[in-house]
Write an enzyme that holds these catalytic residues in place. Structure first.
Site, PDB file in Angstrom:
ATOM      1  N   HIS A  71       0.831  -1.213   0.000  1.00 14.17           N
ATOM      2  CA  HIS A  71       0.000   0.000   0.000  1.00 14.17           C
ATOM      3  C   HIS A  71       0.861   1.257   0.000  1.00 14.17           C
ATOM      4  O   HIS A  71       0.619   2.193  -0.753  1.00 14.17           O
ATOM      5  CB  HIS A  71      -0.934   0.001   1.221  1.00 14.17           C
ATOM      6  N   THR A  72       1.849   1.315   0.867  1.00 13.49           N
ATOM      7  CA  THR A  72       2.874   2.377   1.000  1.00 13.49           C
ATOM      8  C   THR A  72       2.373   3.681   1.613  1.00 13.49           C
ATOM      9  O   THR A  72       3.178   4.586   1.851  1.00 13.49           O
ATOM     10  CB  THR A  72       3.565   2.723  -0.342  1.00 13.49           C
ATOM     11  N   ASP A  73       1.091   3.823   1.881  1.00 10.65           N
ATOM     12  CA  ASP A  73       0.623   5.082   2.479  1.00 10.65           C
ATOM     13  C   ASP A  73      -0.450   4.829   3.530  1.00 10.65           C
ATOM     14  O   ASP A  73      -1.495   5.466   3.538  1.00 10.65           O
ATOM     15  CB  ASP A  73       0.085   6.013   1.389  1.00 10.65           C
ATOM     16  N   LEU A  74      -0.162   3.904   4.419  1.00 10.76           N
ATOM     17  CA  LEU A  74      -1.108   3.594   5.492  1.00 10.76           C
ATOM     18  C   LEU A  74      -1.031   4.668   6.570  1.00 10.76           C
ATOM     19  O   LEU A  74       0.044   4.977   7.086  1.00 10.76           O
ATOM     20  CB  LEU A  74      -0.796   2.224   6.091  1.00 10.76           C
ATOM     21  N   ASN A 103      -6.509   7.342   5.961  1.00 14.93           N
ATOM     22  CA  ASN A 103      -6.884   6.413   4.894  1.00 14.93           C
ATOM     23  C   ASN A 103      -7.646   5.198   5.406  1.00 14.93           C
ATOM     24  O   ASN A 103      -7.805   4.214   4.689  1.00 14.93           O
ATOM     25  CB  ASN A 103      -5.640   5.956   4.125  1.00 14.93           C
TER      26      ASN A 103
END
Length: 221
Positions: free
Chosen positions: A60-63, A67
């Protein structure tokens, strides 16, 4: 997911209308932490969603809490004791959540940007530019869980505006980075550079994780 379509080279996904994020609810609730039972339920769902992504070779890289959205805005008002004072706070009745924002999601075989994740939830290997994979999502999940139950987490990290201070804080908390005898050359070089440049202790306390949790949050084994 209802549907997907390509818009001038941009892949778009359509989902049902969801409620506010777990962060927005926390903010509008004067940063009163979620009850532990609710944190557990939300954490389970978040882990389940991320596991599905990892099983399909996607990171995912943007937890972050922004979000993670509630399925509904079903809440009630109840009285509780917070910081030694009685006050009325909002409590979610329905703690079902869903993960959103896959704009930065990366397949294993795709190009990996050197910097990913919002700073507060960024894994050490990303900060030190050692390369990253699925475990960077796991680090972010841990940060989210702790923030939902102890909202001071993000406030402490806000003291550091650069990567050096961020890594040094992690090092003081876990006491593992600079003592890793099996570190790679790049890893050791970066950590040693930070050790020379950052000769300070956070609030004067160079404690390990256990003592820090006990001192600040009253946690015991």
């Amino acid at each position: 997911m209802f549907d997907s379509f390509n818009y001038f080279g941009h892949m778009c996904l359509t989902f049902e209308v969801l409620g506010e994020s777990v962060f927005d609810f926390l903010k509008s609730n004067a940063y009163v932490p979620y009850p532990l039972t609710q944190v557990r339920h939300m954490a389970y769902q978040l882990c389940h969603a991320v596991k599905f992504m990892h099983d399909n070779r996607v990171t995912h890289t943007d937890l972050k809490p922004e979000n993670v959205l509630f399925v509904t805005n079903d809440w009630c008002v109840e009285e509780c004791v917070f910081n030694g004072k009685r006050k009325n706070v909002r409590r979610m009745r329905d703690t079902r959540v869903k993960l959103i924002d896959f704009g930065s999601a990366t397949f294993e075989w795709e190009h990996h940007s050197s910097v990913v994740s919002t700073r507060h939830y960024r894994a050490p290997e990303v900060i030190l530019e050692l390369g990253w994979s699925h475990p960077c999502d796991v680090w972010s999940i841990g940060c989210i869980i702790f923030e939902l139950h102890q909202v001071s987490f993000k406030m402490e990290f806000n003291l550091f505006k650069k990567n050096g201070g961020h890594v040094h804080y992690v090092d003081l908390s876990f006491w593992t980075l600079s003592n890793n005898a099996t570190a790679s050359t790049a890893y050791a070089k970066n950590v040693n550079k930070l050790s020379v440049a950052l000769k300070f202790n956070f609030n004067g306390l160079s404690w390990g994780l256990t003592k820090r949790l006990i001192y600040y949050y009253g946690y015991y084994k």
